[in-house]
Scaffold this motif. Structure first.
Motif, PDB file in Angstrom:
ATOM      1  N   VAL A 153     -37.677 -24.760  93.038  1.00 27.20           N
ATOM      2  CA  VAL A 153     -38.043 -23.374  92.760  1.00 27.20           C
ATOM      3  C   VAL A 153     -36.775 -22.589  92.433  1.00 27.20           C
ATOM      4  CG1 VAL A 153     -40.075 -23.485  94.243  1.00 27.20           C
ATOM      5  CG2 VAL A 153     -37.911 -22.634  95.177  1.00 27.20           C
ATOM      6  N   LEU A 154     -36.948 -21.382  91.929  1.00 29.48           N
ATOM      7  CA  LEU A 154     -35.814 -20.547  91.523  1.00 29.48           C
ATOM      8  C   LEU A 154     -35.345 -19.699  92.702  1.00 29.48           C
ATOM      9  CD1 LEU A 154     -34.106 -19.706  89.009  1.00 29.48           C
ATOM     10  CD2 LEU A 154     -35.756 -17.833  88.683  1.00 29.48           C
ATOM     11  N   TYR A 155     -34.056 -19.784  92.978  1.00 32.67           N
ATOM     12  CA  TYR A 155     -33.450 -18.963  94.023  1.00 32.67           C
ATOM     13  C   TYR A 155     -32.518 -17.936  93.377  1.00 32.67           C
ATOM     14  CZ  TYR A 155     -35.136 -22.361  97.444  1.00 32.67           C
ATOM     15  OH  TYR A 155     -35.937 -23.165  98.221  1.00 32.67           O
ATOM     16  N   ALA A 156     -32.233 -16.865  94.130  1.00 30.86           N
ATOM     17  CA  ALA A 156     -31.366 -15.813  93.586  1.00 30.86           C
ATOM     18  C   ALA A 156     -30.027 -16.384  93.130  1.00 30.86           C
ATOM     19  CB  ALA A 156     -31.158 -14.724  94.629  1.00 30.86           C
ATOM     20  N   GLY A 157     -29.476 -17.321  93.894  1.00 33.53           N
ATOM     21  CA  GLY A 157     -28.195 -17.907  93.531  1.00 33.53           C
ATOM     22  C   GLY A 157     -28.222 -18.639  92.202  1.00 33.53           C
ATOM     23  N   ASP A 158     -29.397 -19.122  91.797  1.00 35.40           N
ATOM     24  CA  ASP A 158     -29.517 -19.837  90.522  1.00 35.40           C
ATOM     25  C   ASP A 158     -29.336 -18.911  89.324  1.00 35.40           C
ATOM     26  OD1 ASP A 158     -30.119 -22.240  91.858  1.00 35.40           O
ATOM     27  OD2 ASP A 158     -32.242 -21.690  91.984  1.00 35.40           O
ATOM     28  N   ARG A 160     -27.007 -17.041  88.733  1.00 37.90           N
ATOM     29  CA  ARG A 160     -25.606 -17.018  88.290  1.00 37.90           C
ATOM     30  C   ARG A 160     -25.344 -18.071  87.208  1.00 37.90           C
ATOM     31  NH1 ARG A 160     -24.364 -18.041  93.969  1.00 37.90           N
ATOM     32  NH2 ARG A 160     -24.119 -16.125  95.194  1.00 37.90           N
ATOM     33  N   ASP A 161     -26.205 -19.069  87.118  1.00 43.49           N
ATOM     34  CA  ASP A 161     -26.000 -20.205  86.218  1.00 43.49           C
ATOM     35  C   ASP A 161     -27.176 -20.279  85.241  1.00 43.49           C
ATOM     36  OD1 ASP A 161     -25.914 -22.736  85.002  1.00 43.49           O
ATOM     37  OD2 ASP A 161     -25.091 -23.715  86.774  1.00 43.49           O
ATOM     38  N   GLU A 162     -26.964 -19.873  83.995  1.00 45.73           N
ATOM     39  CA  GLU A 162     -28.060 -19.810  83.029  1.00 45.73           C
ATOM     40  C   GLU A 162     -28.715 -21.172  82.811  1.00 45.73           C
ATOM     41  OE1 GLU A 162     -28.946 -18.684  78.353  1.00 45.73           O
ATOM     42  OE2 GLU A 162     -27.178 -17.844  79.359  1.00 45.73           O
ATOM     43  N   LYS A 163     -27.914 -22.223  82.781  1.00 41.98           N
ATOM     44  CA  LYS A 163     -28.464 -23.562  82.558  1.00 41.98           C
ATOM     45  C   LYS A 163     -29.384 -23.960  83.710  1.00 41.98           C
ATOM     46  CE  LYS A 163     -27.110 -28.355  81.610  1.00 41.98           C
ATOM     47  NZ  LYS A 163     -25.963 -29.300  81.431  1.00 41.98           N
ATOM     48  N   ASP A 208     -37.113 -17.851  77.457  1.00 39.46           N
ATOM     49  CA  ASP A 208     -35.985 -17.196  76.799  1.00 39.46           C
ATOM     50  C   ASP A 208     -35.994 -15.698  77.069  1.00 39.46           C
ATOM     51  OD1 ASP A 208     -34.926 -19.495  75.678  1.00 39.46           O
ATOM     52  OD2 ASP A 208     -36.132 -19.337  73.852  1.00 39.46           O
ATOM     53  N   TRP A 209     -37.163 -15.108  77.013  1.00 39.06           N
ATOM     54  CA  TRP A 209     -37.285 -13.668  77.285  1.00 39.06           C
ATOM     55  C   TRP A 209     -36.869 -13.351  78.715  1.00 39.06           C
ATOM     56  CZ3 TRP A 209     -40.588 -11.266  80.869  1.00 39.06           C
ATOM     57  CH2 TRP A 209     -40.604  -9.874  80.809  1.00 39.06           C
ATOM     58  N   LEU A 210     -37.294 -14.180  79.657  1.00 32.11           N
ATOM     59  CA  LEU A 210     -36.956 -13.956  81.060  1.00 32.11           C
ATOM     60  C   LEU A 210     -35.455 -14.014  81.303  1.00 32.11           C
ATOM     61  CD1 LEU A 210     -39.522 -15.807  83.363  1.00 32.11           C
ATOM     62  CD2 LEU A 210     -38.855 -13.398  83.435  1.00 32.11           C
ATOM     63  N   LEU A 211     -34.804 -14.994  80.720  1.00 36.08           N
ATOM     64  CA  LEU A 211     -33.357 -15.122  80.905  1.00 36.08           C
ATOM     65  C   LEU A 211     -32.626 -13.892  80.393  1.00 36.08           C
ATOM     66  CD1 LEU A 211     -32.920 -18.889  79.941  1.00 36.08           C
ATOM     67  CD2 LEU A 211     -32.588 -17.873  82.221  1.00 36.08           C
ATOM     68  N   ARG A 212     -33.100 -13.341  79.290  1.00 39.08           N
ATOM     69  CA  ARG A 212     -32.484 -12.110  78.758  1.00 39.08           C
ATOM     70  C   ARG A 212     -32.725 -10.939  79.701  1.00 39.08           C
ATOM     71  NH1 ARG A 212     -34.762 -14.110  73.870  1.00 39.08           N
ATOM     72  NH2 ARG A 212     -36.449 -12.577  74.008  1.00 39.08           N
ATOM     73  N   GLU A 213     -33.941 -10.836  80.221  1.00 38.97           N
ATOM     74  CA  GLU A 213     -34.281  -9.717  81.106  1.00 38.97           C
ATOM     75  C   GLU A 213     -33.564  -9.827  82.443  1.00 38.97           C
ATOM     76  OE1 GLU A 213     -36.149  -6.944  80.273  1.00 38.97           O
ATOM     77  OE2 GLU A 213     -35.805  -7.883  78.312  1.00 38.97           O
ATOM     78  N   TYR A 214     -33.495 -11.028  82.992  1.00 36.17           N
ATOM     79  CA  TYR A 214     -32.782 -11.208  84.257  1.00 36.17           C
ATOM     80  C   TYR A 214     -31.308 -10.825  84.121  1.00 36.17           C
ATOM     81  CZ  TYR A 214     -36.678 -13.870  86.361  1.00 36.17           C
ATOM     82  OH  TYR A 214     -37.886 -14.257  86.891  1.00 36.17           O
ATOM     83  N   ALA A 215     -30.737 -11.118  82.976  1.00 30.92           N
ATOM     84  CA  ALA A 215     -29.315 -10.814  82.753  1.00 30.92           C
ATOM     85  C   ALA A 215     -29.048  -9.317  82.749  1.00 30.92           C
ATOM     86  CB  ALA A 215     -28.849 -11.438  81.438  1.00 30.92           C
ATOM     87  N   LYS A 216     -30.072  -8.516  82.495  1.00 26.41           N
ATOM     88  CA  LYS A 216     -29.911  -7.063  82.445  1.00 26.41           C
ATOM     89  C   LYS A 216     -29.940  -6.421  83.829  1.00 26.41           C
ATOM     90  CE  LYS A 216     -32.333  -6.730  77.977  1.00 26.41           C
ATOM     91  NZ  LYS A 216     -33.545  -6.189  77.315  1.00 26.41           N
ATOM     92  N   VAL A 217     -30.446  -7.164  84.823  1.00 31.37           N
ATOM     93  CA  VAL A 217     -30.595  -6.593  86.168  1.00 31.37           C
ATOM     94  C   VAL A 217     -29.307  -6.813  86.956  1.00 31.37           C
ATOM     95  CG1 VAL A 217     -32.005  -6.548  88.255  1.00 31.37           C
ATOM     96  CG2 VAL A 217     -33.057  -7.168  86.061  1.00 31.37           C
ATOM     97  N   PRO A 218     -28.602  -5.753  87.322  1.00 31.47           N
ATOM     98  CA  PRO A 218     -27.274  -5.891  87.958  1.00 31.47           C
ATOM     99  C   PRO A 218     -27.351  -6.209  89.448  1.00 31.47           C
ATOM    100  CG  PRO A 218     -27.804  -3.581  87.705  1.00 31.47           C
ATOM    101  CD  PRO A 218     -28.943  -4.333  87.080  1.00 31.47           C
TER     102      PRO A 218
END
Length: 426
Positions: A153-158, A160-163, A208-218
């Motif tokens: 599953v996806l954790y917050a720490g993940d 940090r690593d787009e791959k 792809d959309w999610l990765l872009r949106e997650y990157a915007k959240v500081p």
């Protein structure tokens, strides 16, 4: 003298008891500068109103934010970064400009994805009249995935690593597709929104959309050891619980319960892990009457109370379903005290409702729906009765939505715990 103090707020009902407003009061009155969320996720709805007319329903940010307190989301929280961004936007609109700057997120928080949220909603809709009462935020599905799939599953720490994040998102989307195919579409013909949820699960472009949106959240994602530094830095802290003990994943009535631990356990574990040596006050929060959202057992429910007890920030509109009201249930409250390990004191909210209820009832025996009637609506008489029934002092009383509407009836020394194990269920 050690001035360090931690207050743990836990709801002893089915939720909606006033933990958020009580947290706001505590941060103002006792100078708490850090709010730690220790269970639940974005399904929480903690309403806080300020004296200058502002209102916000806190879901992931701590309810002491208006009072200037920072927020830490512990590893026991499930988070949704997209919801956090929406919540921060509203806070910014009403004057809180540093919500993200004062937020820390443990790297071990499970991230709820749109795939899990969509699957949660489709599953709940397919149940029809047998719906469990889900909030529709994907908490249960994310916890189910965590239990069955572990580190996949996806954790917050993940984040940090787009791959790594991409790999896990693709896995979770495929898992959601597999599970969605098991849902009978004939059960969803009456739900026009279901096509939108299926689209989230089966659209190849969502990752792809999610990765872009997650990157915007500081998000300031921190390692587990950072929590010890936070606890050393803040002299007064509040552990703000979500939902209520009667909805606990272990002690609530399945399947009408949550998938998280709503007792004090996570909070006390976090304190133990850092070797906390300050005072600890465990405060159970209750309304003068009980409430419940959606389906599930409710022994003291009385539909007539709706006419006397309007709810400005809770309604039957939305995913959770009907907002229900009932008389105070001392049997259920004693059970909640027992399974949560006990509290040192009680914060009793909505004391002003007593005068509007035309005879306040309290269920004190498992055989009767309501055994004690306080026809006068006298708050003193009611509080005295609650203290005797629960064997816990009521130290905070509120008669309205703001911090100014809360008063304290006398201090209780920290760690003077009234153990739930001493209480009888009868």
């Amino acid at each position: 003298m050690n001035k360090r103090q931690a207050a743990i707020f836990v709801g002893l009902g089915f939720g909606d008891c006033g933990k958020g407003a009580t947290t706001d009061y505590w941060a103002r009155r006792h100078g708490a500068s850090l709010i730690i969320r220790f269970n639940g996720g974005p399904q929480c709805g903690h309403s806080v109103c300020t004296a200058d007319g502002r209102h916000h329903t806190f879901a992931q940010f701590g309810s002491g934010t208006f009072a200037g307190a920072a927020t830490h989301l512990s590893r026991f929280m499930l988070i949704n970064p997209l919801n956090l961004a929406t919540e921060e936007k509203h806070l910014r609109e009403i004057g809180v400009t540093d919500a993200f700057e004062t937020l820390t997120v443990d790297e071990g928080c499970v991230v709820i994805t749109p795939f899990q949220r969509a699957l949660n909603r489709l599953t709940e809709w397919s149940r029809g009249a047998k719906a469990h009462g889900s909030c529709g935020q994907g908490v249960g599905q994310a916890r189910s995935d965590q239990i069955e799939c572990g580190d996949r599953v996806l954790y917050a720490g993940d984040l940090r690593d787009e791959k790594m994040a991409r790999s896990k998102l693709e896995f979770l989307q495929q898992r959601a597709r597999h599970l969605a195919q098991e849902i009978n579409p004939d059960l969803l013909t009456h739900v026009k929104e279901s096509s939108q949820q299926f689209a989230v699960i089966f659209d190849d472009g969502v990752v792809d959309w999610l990765l872009r949106e997650y990157a915007k959240v500081p998000l300031r994602i921190v390692v587990a050891d950072h929590f010890k530094l936070l606890m050393e830095r803040h002299e007064r802290v509040v552990f703000e619980g979500g939902q209520g003990v009667l909805l606990d994943e272990t002690y609530g009535t399945a399947p009408f319960n949550t998938w998280t631990d709503t007792t004090c356990r996570n909070a006390t574990r976090l304190l133990s892990e850092v070797g906390y040596d300050g005072t600890v006050r465990r405060i159970g929060v209750l309304r003068t009457y009980f409430t419940r959202h959606g389906n599930g057992p409710f022994p003291t429910e009385d539909w007539r109370l709706a006419a006397f007890l309007p709810e400005k920030h809770n309604s039957g509109v939305g995913f959770q379903g009907e907002f229900r009201r009932g008389h105070f249930d001392a049997v259920a409250a004693r059970y909640a005290l027992n399974v949560s390990g006990g509290v040192s004191e009680i914060a009793l909210t909505h004391i002003d409702a007593l005068s509007r209820m035309c005879g306040t009832r309290i269920r004190i025996d498992e055989k009767g729906p309501a055994d004690f009637v306080c026809e006068s609506g006298d708050p003193t008489e009611f509080i005295d009765r609650i203290e005797k029934l629960l064997r816990v002092p009521v130290t905070i009383v509120s008669s309205g939505p703001t911090a100014a509407d809360r008063t304290e009836r006398g201090p209780v020394q920290g760690d003077n715990l009234h153990r739930g194990a001493r209480l009888s269920l009868r």
